[in-house]
Write a protein that holds these residues in place. Structure first.
Motif, PDB file in Angstrom:
ATOM      1  N   UNK A 289      77.909  60.259   4.462  1.00  0.00           N
ATOM      2  CA  UNK A 289      76.801  59.351   5.556  1.00  0.00           C
ATOM      3  C   UNK A 289      76.565  58.580   3.848  1.00  0.00           C
ATOM      4  N   UNK A 290      77.695  58.633   3.068  1.00  0.00           N
ATOM      5  CA  UNK A 290      77.088  56.708   1.773  1.00  0.00           C
ATOM      6  C   UNK A 290      75.812  57.546   1.601  1.00  0.00           C
ATOM      7  N   UNK A 291      75.379  58.077   0.687  1.00  0.00           N
ATOM      8  CA  UNK A 291      74.101  57.750   0.193  1.00  0.00           C
ATOM      9  C   UNK A 291      74.741  58.668  -1.173  1.00  0.00           C
ATOM     10  N   UNK A 292      73.317  57.752  -2.233  1.00  0.00           N
ATOM     11  CA  UNK A 292      73.593  58.512  -3.862  1.00  0.00           C
ATOM     12  C   UNK A 292      72.341  59.404  -3.874  1.00  0.00           C
ATOM     13  N   UNK A 293      72.505  60.801  -3.746  1.00  0.00           N
ATOM     14  CA  UNK A 293      72.065  61.803  -3.708  1.00  0.00           C
ATOM     15  C   UNK A 293      70.964  61.259  -5.121  1.00  0.00           C
ATOM     16  N   UNK A 294      71.541  61.696  -6.077  1.00  0.00           N
ATOM     17  CA  UNK A 294      71.201  61.755  -7.060  1.00  0.00           C
ATOM     18  C   UNK A 294      71.614  60.707  -8.185  1.00  0.00           C
ATOM     19  N   UNK A 295      71.033  59.623  -9.152  1.00  0.00           N
ATOM     20  CA  UNK A 295      71.958  59.808 -10.170  1.00  0.00           C
ATOM     21  C   UNK A 295      71.088  59.243 -11.219  1.00  0.00           C
ATOM     22  N   UNK A 296      71.347  60.180 -12.380  1.00  0.00           N
ATOM     23  CA  UNK A 296      70.498  59.647 -13.917  1.00  0.00           C
ATOM     24  C   UNK A 296      70.971  58.568 -14.407  1.00  0.00           C
ATOM     25  N   UNK A 297      72.194  58.253 -14.500  1.00  0.00           N
ATOM     26  CA  UNK A 297      72.534  56.862 -15.259  1.00  0.00           C
ATOM     27  C   UNK A 297      72.050  55.516 -14.700  1.00  0.00           C
ATOM     28  N   UNK A 298      71.869  55.574 -12.633  1.00  0.00           N
ATOM     29  CA  UNK A 298      71.236  54.325 -13.031  1.00  0.00           C
ATOM     30  C   UNK A 298      69.744  54.396 -11.941  1.00  0.00           C
ATOM     31  N   UNK A 299      69.481  55.963 -12.260  1.00  0.00           N
ATOM     32  CA  UNK A 299      67.815  56.279 -11.883  1.00  0.00           C
ATOM     33  C   UNK A 299      67.332  56.281 -10.198  1.00  0.00           C
ATOM     34  N   UNK A 300      68.576  56.124  -9.624  1.00  0.00           N
ATOM     35  CA  UNK A 300      68.496  57.181  -7.722  1.00  0.00           C
ATOM     36  C   UNK A 300      68.414  58.082  -7.528  1.00  0.00           C
ATOM     37  N   UNK A 301      66.928  58.133  -6.357  1.00  0.00           N
ATOM     38  CA  UNK A 301      67.616  59.281  -5.759  1.00  0.00           C
ATOM     39  C   UNK A 301      67.555  58.848  -4.242  1.00  0.00           C
ATOM     40  N   UNK A 302      67.565  59.900  -3.430  1.00  0.00           N
ATOM     41  CA  UNK A 302      68.693  58.845  -1.730  1.00  0.00           C
ATOM     42  C   UNK A 302      68.249  58.452  -1.974  1.00  0.00           C
ATOM     43  N   UNK A 303      69.388  57.164  -2.116  1.00  0.00           N
ATOM     44  CA  UNK A 303      69.628  55.566  -1.623  1.00  0.00           C
ATOM     45  C   UNK A 303      70.521  55.194  -0.760  1.00  0.00           C
ATOM     46  N   UNK A 304      70.645  55.364  -0.125  1.00  0.00           N
ATOM     47  CA  UNK A 304      71.686  55.235   1.765  1.00  0.00           C
ATOM     48  C   UNK A 304      72.599  53.540   0.905  1.00  0.00           C
ATOM     49  N   UNK A 305      72.954  53.598   0.140  1.00  0.00           N
ATOM     50  CA  UNK A 305      73.562  52.388  -0.560  1.00  0.00           C
ATOM     51  C   UNK A 305      74.404  51.895   0.105  1.00  0.00           C
ATOM     52  N   UNK A 306      75.838  52.293   1.496  1.00  0.00           N
ATOM     53  CA  UNK A 306      76.915  52.775   2.143  1.00  0.00           C
ATOM     54  C   UNK A 306      76.534  51.347   3.397  1.00  0.00           C
ATOM     55  N   UNK A 307      75.433  52.148   4.092  1.00  0.00           N
ATOM     56  CA  UNK A 307      74.450  50.832   4.971  1.00  0.00           C
ATOM     57  C   UNK A 307      73.607  50.392   4.724  1.00  0.00           C
ATOM     58  N   UNK A 308      73.171  50.273   2.925  1.00  0.00           N
ATOM     59  CA  UNK A 308      72.537  49.141   2.984  1.00  0.00           C
ATOM     60  C   UNK A 308      73.902  47.522   2.231  1.00  0.00           C
TER      61      UNK A 308
END
Length: 388
Positions: free
Chosen positions: A161-180
């Motif tokens: 789906x191209x979604x960053x579900x969780x990244x402690x390095x970036x501080x991201x949760x559920x970011x639809x990166x590919x679509x954006x």
């Protein structure tokens, strides 16, 4: 049952197609007969796959060649600039970009200083999209040949789906990166875990070339791993296979950021090593620790020796589980302080289970900081090859 059989057939077909394309890239120009001999596939299968690659514009027939007897054979080659892809590596303090041609060569590289965790995800996404749009314009890239963007991201990634579900390095949760990114650039985008694209790069053009089954261990500000088998990335049920840093070394051990005790990374990542060193001597970075060890400081040598032992234990666990023919060591610790590789090899000679000793190689990464960009761009190329 029919669906399972069809899936297996599709996987085999895609594997054979990628294998033939890799052979043409490596040995070009080459004849269909030579490919048949190397792959041991039937002439009919080779002809069909070559036909598909020619239809996609990825392979072309070139001059005739003769081995001295019989009629001349038609040789096959690639067009290095048939298509292009862009690779992106979102690191802790740098976002790296690279433009790759079809041959696998990086035509252009650009590092951009940016600390993602100190800003909102949207601002990082804007930075990536704006930089890509600028690169396309400044480098004069033909958008009709630009087949996609690949992004390597630290964390748990839903690559389908191209979604960053969780990244402690970036501080991201559920970011639809590919679509954006696609919305801001108009270019198809895929994203995957950084270590999974890193091992793909090592397999295609780095330390793992020629390996059937390779494990990669990342050593630095965090600890992770990935596995590739016959060119296929091993993902596990949720694309989370490889969280080596959170395997338990001691259930009563050091407290980890994840809430558990005794995770491997609390013994071997840079922050853990620095914490231990500063209990003895005040130092600012791990480089000072290695300098102290080279100066024969016993406390520093002891810390590095113990760290090497824990890494050796981790390698033993991976080898016992997966029996790879190569283990690649990568990350800041290895790239900046190569002394540790030989120390890890010494420990492995003692802690690896005897039946596996001598059955695999321990290698340092060939591609270093370029590996994620190369792997992310290669992921796009592989998907394009297998789409038909």
């Amino acid at each position: 049952m029919k669906k399972i059989v069809k899936h297996d057939q599709d996987v085999i077909r895609q594997h054979n197609k990628q294998m033939i394309l890799d052979i043409i890239k490596e040995k070009r120009p080459i004849s269909r007969a030579e490919i048949t001999k190397i792959t041991k596939l039937s002439p009919t299968s080779v002809g069909r796959i070559v036909g598909e690659l020619c239809e996609q514009g990825l392979v072309r027939e070139t001059e005739l060649s003769s081995g001295g007897v019989g009629r001349k054979a038609i040789m096959l080659d690639i067009d290095p600039q048939a298509v292009f892809s862009i690779g992106v590596d979102i690191g802790k303090k740098i976002v790296r970009f690279g433009v790759m041609e079809f041959s696998g060569k990086l035509l252009y590289e650009l590092p951009v200083g940016h600390t993602a965790i100190e800003t909102e995800a949207d601002r990082t996404i804007d930075l990536i999209a704006d930089t890509i749009n600028r690169l396309v314009k400044e480098q004069g890239l033909d958008r009709s040949k630009l087949i996609g963007i690949g992004i390597g991201v630290p964390g748990v990634i839903d690559h389908e789906r191209g979604v960053v579900q969780y990244s402690s390095t970036l501080g991201w949760r559920n970011v639809p990166l590919a679509a954006q990114i696609k919305e801001r650039t108009g270019i198809d985008t895929v994203t995957d875990n950084d270590l999974k694209v890193k091992i793909l790069a090592e397999y295609l053009c780095g330390s793992a070339r020629g390996s059937k089954k390779t494990a990669l261990i990342e050593l630095g500000t965090g600890v992770g791993s990935s596995l590739i088998i016959d060119g296929e990335i091993f993902r596990g049920g949720s694309n989370s296979a490889g969280e080596l840093g959170h395997t338990t070394l001691d259930p009563n051990g050091n407290l980890c950021e994840c809430g558990k005790r005794g995770c491997l990374q609390t013994y071997i990542d840079e922050s853990a090593i620095l914490h231990e060193a500063n209990r003895i001597v005040e130092i600012g970075d791990i480089g000072q620790l290695f300098e102290a060890a080279r100066s024969d400081e016993s406390w520093a040598k002891e810390i590095i020796s113990r760290t090497s032992l824990y890494i050796g234990i981790a390698i033993n666990n991976i080898v016992c589980m997966y029996n790879p023919d190569a283990v690649i060591l990568s990350g800041n610790m290895v790239e900046n302080y190569s002394d540790i590789v030989s120390l890890i090899e010494e420990q492995c000679a003692q802690v690896v289970w005897e039946p596996f000793r001598g059955g695999f190689k321990i290698l340092a990464s060939d591609l270093k900081e370029r590996s994620i960009v190369i792997g992310a761009a290669s992921l796009v190329l592989n998907n394009y090859v297998n789409q038909s």
